[in-house]
Design a protein around this motif. Structure first.
Motif, PDB file in Angstrom:
ATOM      1  N   ASN A   4     -31.026  -2.704   0.112  1.00  0.00           N
ATOM      2  CA  ASN A   4     -30.973  -3.669  -0.787  1.00  0.00           C
ATOM      3  C   ASN A   4     -31.481  -5.066  -0.222  1.00  0.00           C
ATOM      4  N   THR A  13     -32.096 -10.173   0.284  1.00  0.00           N
ATOM      5  CA  THR A  13     -31.031  -9.396  -0.023  1.00  0.00           C
ATOM      6  C   THR A  13     -30.279  -9.578  -1.266  1.00  0.00           C
ATOM      7  N   THR A  14     -30.302  -8.587  -2.040  1.00  0.00           N
ATOM      8  CA  THR A  14     -29.828  -8.756  -3.245  1.00  0.00           C
ATOM      9  C   THR A  14     -28.484  -8.252  -3.725  1.00  0.00           C
ATOM     10  N   TRP A  15     -27.497  -8.586  -4.295  1.00  0.00           N
ATOM     11  CA  TRP A  15     -26.258  -7.954  -4.553  1.00  0.00           C
ATOM     12  C   TRP A  15     -25.784  -8.078  -6.016  1.00  0.00           C
ATOM     13  N   GLY A  16     -25.074  -7.216  -6.486  1.00  0.00           N
ATOM     14  CA  GLY A  16     -24.193  -7.387  -8.024  1.00  0.00           C
ATOM     15  C   GLY A  16     -24.932  -6.526  -8.973  1.00  0.00           C
ATOM     16  N   GLU A  17     -23.807  -6.488  -9.884  1.00  0.00           N
ATOM     17  CA  GLU A  17     -24.093  -5.704 -10.998  1.00  0.00           C
ATOM     18  C   GLU A  17     -23.919  -6.558 -12.195  1.00  0.00           C
ATOM     19  N   ALA A  22     -20.451 -11.792 -10.770  1.00  0.00           N
ATOM     20  CA  ALA A  22     -21.756 -12.478 -10.445  1.00  0.00           C
ATOM     21  C   ALA A  22     -22.637 -11.648  -9.702  1.00  0.00           C
ATOM     22  N   ARG A 131     -26.531  -1.268 -10.588  1.00  0.00           N
ATOM     23  CA  ARG A 131     -27.789  -1.940  -9.589  1.00  0.00           C
ATOM     24  C   ARG A 131     -29.066  -1.981 -10.424  1.00  0.00           C
ATOM     25  N   SER A 132     -28.854  -0.973 -11.384  1.00  0.00           N
ATOM     26  CA  SER A 132     -30.402  -0.852 -12.129  1.00  0.00           C
ATOM     27  C   SER A 132     -30.595  -1.776 -13.315  1.00  0.00           C
ATOM     28  N   GLU A 136     -30.216  -7.633 -12.137  1.00  0.00           N
ATOM     29  CA  GLU A 136     -30.359  -7.879 -10.903  1.00  0.00           C
ATOM     30  C   GLU A 136     -31.692  -8.781 -10.484  1.00  0.00           C
ATOM     31  N   THR A 139     -31.890 -12.517  -9.417  1.00  0.00           N
ATOM     32  CA  THR A 139     -31.920 -13.002  -8.136  1.00  0.00           C
ATOM     33  C   THR A 139     -33.094 -12.831  -7.466  1.00  0.00           C
ATOM     34  N   ARG A 140     -33.836 -11.908  -7.714  1.00  0.00           N
ATOM     35  CA  ARG A 140     -35.476 -11.814  -7.123  1.00  0.00           C
ATOM     36  C   ARG A 140     -36.142 -13.124  -7.498  1.00  0.00           C
ATOM     37  N   SER A 243     -40.718  -1.782  -6.885  1.00  0.00           N
ATOM     38  CA  SER A 243     -39.422  -1.955  -7.016  1.00  0.00           C
ATOM     39  C   SER A 243     -38.798  -2.516  -8.121  1.00  0.00           C
ATOM     40  N   ILE A 244     -39.604  -3.244  -8.840  1.00  0.00           N
ATOM     41  CA  ILE A 244     -39.199  -3.592 -10.138  1.00  0.00           C
ATOM     42  C   ILE A 244     -38.838  -2.376 -11.191  1.00  0.00           C
ATOM     43  N   ASN A 245     -37.769  -2.605 -11.919  1.00  0.00           N
ATOM     44  CA  ASN A 245     -37.314  -1.586 -12.907  1.00  0.00           C
ATOM     45  C   ASN A 245     -38.430  -1.051 -13.574  1.00  0.00           C
TER      46      ASN A 245
END
Lengths: 366, 366, 366, 366
Positions: A4, A13-17, A22, A131-132, A136, A139-140, A243-245
């Protein structure tokens, strides 16, 4: 190594759903002394934000960023200055509609990561894609807004160049038009708006979806960033765009076209410029030769698949092995590629910022 | 982080230039107990080796691999067994023709990394392209031969599917034909050999060059490898394919085609297979959904540009800022994409081996 | 991440066992333009080389380094210049006495890694200790010789300060004496040589062994290297010293003594120096405050255990679960700590070189 | 690589300063399916929390952890289950007394990181020590609470074994007493409490401070974790303990004592245990041989320096080069080592969890 995190010296580093309280990111390695405002971060986030036209999901998220660490406030009370320690940014999830997920809790939606999550983790948070989720990516964008400040003089921009069967006319390219208020598509071609709108309305009304091609360009990137073998600048750009969906392909410069032409047509010739520096007479390379930047604009393109969330029932199976039909209700983008534009800009900015610091580390060049 | 290393748990570091005494790689993190022979490594190296037909460079290198560490010899005296410590492999450079480099020592060859090396490092080893030499890729092939053994049941194969303006007929696809002695192109279509040969002879005689498209496929990859965000399996595959010399674009599954079609057409439907396991009814995804493997074959394609080493003089500049014309003499491939096939197989095998170990580390699944 | 690599921007990967054909290292990330000679590398290797006095193992290895990549030769034909690409160095194993290993093939030697290798890998190359052989450290010394060149003005030196129950008198400290031809112990105290010699002769004759304490010092390290939390300069120094065989403890500055004294006694006061720069009035901190270098000499110490290869039989078990007695015959050092001095210098130099590049990357400071 | 991350597969990133709105951590790579409660995390945090006796700083922070991502809630509404995605934990800063920092804004406090921050970053957030504040360690404790769950059967405990000139009597060691309500020192020796209390009261009343030695022990760690060279288990333990504020030395097993004894005394002998598994007859090695765990308890110790925040004025300089005297007012611990006990437990747990996953990745062993 982290699953991540991306980047090495400029490290995100990113986090969260989408269905937790949040989402957020931690930007580590940012040089000290970078000056920015919260409003600048917010401006980038607002570009990515859904709910701004009928062509993107109607989920309503204010996407207000909070900056929790890594900065001092300047005497003007507004300008933030990075201290060189990790910048933590947090965005609350607001619009979590209480929704009945019972119909997808066990079913694997075709084209989504439901089945693969289950295969990987042995369990799955079925609410909102985990995460998908496209959330998300907010945050990027926040991290990218900071990355833009790292390389002096760098300008990173992106545009949608094709949607399904429709493409822009590159002769009409106008960067200023991309952010225009009447342009819901990030297209650089004013003439394309009516065509895309008409086309996408048809797609949307059928409950269908369609893919897109996005182009991102970074100008003002000094020559010398990257490395010859496994830290090629174009390699890392492609990796971060992949890495982008929903991205299924990436190319640099003339990309797949390069496979079809000859060496005479492909190689960019050089001459001395008026300022006594070498100039390239064309930019088929997309600003990267042998993995290292040439000083020309970095140009990359990528393909976004159509979202698999559509109204037409599709064959699938569920967790217990029963064969089922799945139809995706709810708020979805008919063309998820549109919102990929600011995300891709962020990923390109982060990638180049990272290589700028790596290059400086190894060679001492600024 | 390293500029000359790829992978995380199955980790490959390569070193060496074409004009030094040797090139090599260190494979770290290989599981203990993997059994292989030197002949197996050599067989893969022989596929990549130049000088085997008139369509590839006539540099003659035996490419004999020496295995210097990380293995024990079994009682049969032939089978090697990995001990879990780093496997160092070395290949001597034999055919270093004493050549006069004075004409390129100062000139930047268009389309090559000469100018960017100079911009990055402030100095440049002009003999043979330094790390950008295709010789470096021999070490990847050696590492890949070991990687193939890491994932039980995995089979990795590649084929050339287009060369310049010519493409194969996919209806004729025959994997067995790819390695056939009469097939100098790694094409899976027997009917294409004559077409490619005729076409490439024309290119070669003009001193020109042409690009190619390669497809690589990994079968027998378990579902669950990869991760949702920045360690997507397809992301790492694309990154590692992009790290091959002259690659300008990469795609997974239907790739750029996905941007042109609808969600109904694109998403792969599922049903229960005869063995009680889910099966996909198509494989547009190329075996990866949400960054995680589906259990279907992993399919990737990439575009290789035509080499910029051509006989036609091209405009350039030199180190001192003089405008010059550059013509590349010497031994070169009219289509460097041909030899990219075994290299790409190696990179795909290494990427999947790495993710196999990472997945096992996090989840404990074998 | 790699198990056989250390450093981040100045990155060293080592490979090889004492009973294979060779050992070696790959130094990646070295700045371009570093000038050195093979003789300089060899001089450091010669310091570590066994067989030079009766107090170290009589294994005879010339330890001739070969530099295989990453350098150009200057016009003098002797000076090597780094190109910024990986520097591969190789040392052949020459003195591999054909020895009968049958008595230790199955037995776990107490105090050695035999049992733990078996537990980890499920198999074990019992010849010569595998990667745990002291031979591996020769490659660190080669890498360290290059690292010394990376930080302008840095001088790294080490000395043995205690051996078993005997310690030097710090009042006699003379750096010049450490490398003196009559000094087989790297001690900085001339008066200690006779004491150590007598003591160690006794140990050796009994077939016993004894531990040691080594001190390493780096002068000329600029203030500002390191980071506050998980990339502390002293943390990385301690980690890299702990990676040396048989090291059981590490300390920085006054180390464990700091636990026994008060804040008044411990904190180093500051005043302005004659050159208008701050100076510290003492150096209890060992040149590191909050993980960041102060500009004072970096001082670290570490404890080396006595080798477990001794003539007295010791209780153990074998692979099959039988209880056995193990006595180690063969060539061994009565005090392995002696040869740890040049190794520790190399590790300290590599650590600081890495942080020098990391600091430059993040902050742009030279 | 990151300056604010540790671990490779079990990977902890922390962020935040004591004077911002919050601090936090992101735990990436945690296996899916780990079950825990928020109360368990909180219990560990409460152990580290200041303000619980007169011997620690009176800053009052509730240290309530919020878990923002990476978990699902089980049907009991309380048990959390990790999903395999990053676990983000946040702790708000509550007790930020509005304090006048003008006297330290420009002055470099001796023994603190003030001067080195300035040297590194060129600027410095003087409020509360920035990243070097002890508050940062709360986030490590939260991460460690999760790490404890990763290795089945592992128990990690720590104790204070010396304070300044006073030490415990190891014959009185009682693990149960460490957490006793009447024990403000984490000492395992009931008889030591009165001694330490009396001693520390004296230190406190003088406005002085004193150091400490802490011992941490992990039981139930399987044999085989770690690696022979640069990923030694003891190396990573020492590195992570050294990353704790104010730590100046670390040792494993008998540590520095090993330098003073002979090979006969030092090496742990082995016999077969009643359960048919090898047992060690002593544990001088501290549970690690050749960098790999033996199955015996892992034992490490470290020295914490006395805080440099004391009432006695000390000589220093300020940013402008003026010579000044600095006296630290405000809330401070007379012995910061006390609170290091739960922090060290967390770091040990995280280190072993990481190696457990790495070992499983490479070897497939559970």
């Amino acid at each position: 190594m982290s699953h991540n995190t991306f980047g090495h010296l400029f490290r995100v580093t990113t986090w969260g759903e989408s269905h937790g309280p949040a989402i957020g990111c931690v930007v580590d390695g940012c040089p000290p002394g970078i000056r920015f405002t919260q409003a600048e971060i917010q401006a980038d986030l607002d570009k990515r934000r859904p709910g701004q036209s009928r062509f993107v999901t109607q989920r309503r998220e204010p996407d207000q960023v909070k900056i929790l660490s890594g900065v001092m406030t300047d005497e003007d009370g507004e300008t933030l200055i990075t201290t060189g320690t990790p910048v933590s940014m947090l965005i609350e999830n607001v619009d979590q509609r209480s929704k009945d997920y019972s119909d997808i809790a066990k079913r694997f939606r075709p084209g989504h990561a439901d089945y693969t999550y289950q295969a990987k983790y042995g369990l799955r948070d079925y609410r909102g894609g985990g995460r998908s989720s496209a959330r998300e990516t907010a945050t990027r964008v926040a991290a990218g807004a900071l990355a833009r400040k790292v390389v002096p003089g760098m300008v990173v921009r992106g545009a949608l160049v094709a949607m399904g069967e429709k493409a822009i006319d590159r002769a009409n390219w106008d960067w200023d038009y991309v952010g225009h208020a009447d342009n819901p598509f990030f297209t650089p071609d004013p003439a394309s708006v009516a065509v895309f709108a008409d086309y996408l309305d048809g797609v949307r009304k059928k409950g269908s979806s369609v893919g897109a091609v996005i182009e991102v360009v970074a100008e003002g990137v000094p020559a010398g960033l990257g490395a010859p073998v496994y830290a090629k600048l174009d390699q890392d750009i492609c990796a971060n765009l992949m890495s982008i969906n929903a991205v299924k392909g990436v190319e640099i410069g003339n990309g797949f076209e390069a496979a079809r032409i000859t060496g005479e047509e492909n190689a960019d010739e050089m001459r001395m410029g008026a300022d006594g520096k070498p100039v390239f007479l064309s930019n088929n390379s997309g600003g990267v030769l042998g993995g290292i930047s040439t000083g020309e604009p970095i140009v990359a393109r990528f393909a976004v698949k159509p979202t698999s969330s559509i109204l037409t029932p599709r064959k699938s199976v569920d967790k217990d092995g029963a064969e089922v039909d799945v139809m995706t209700k709810g708020r979805h983008d008919p063309c998820v590629g549109i919102r990929a534009v600011p995300i891709a800009e962020a990923m390109l900015a982060c990638t180049i910022a990272d290589h700028y610091l790596r290059h400086r580390g190894q060679t001492g060049k600024q």
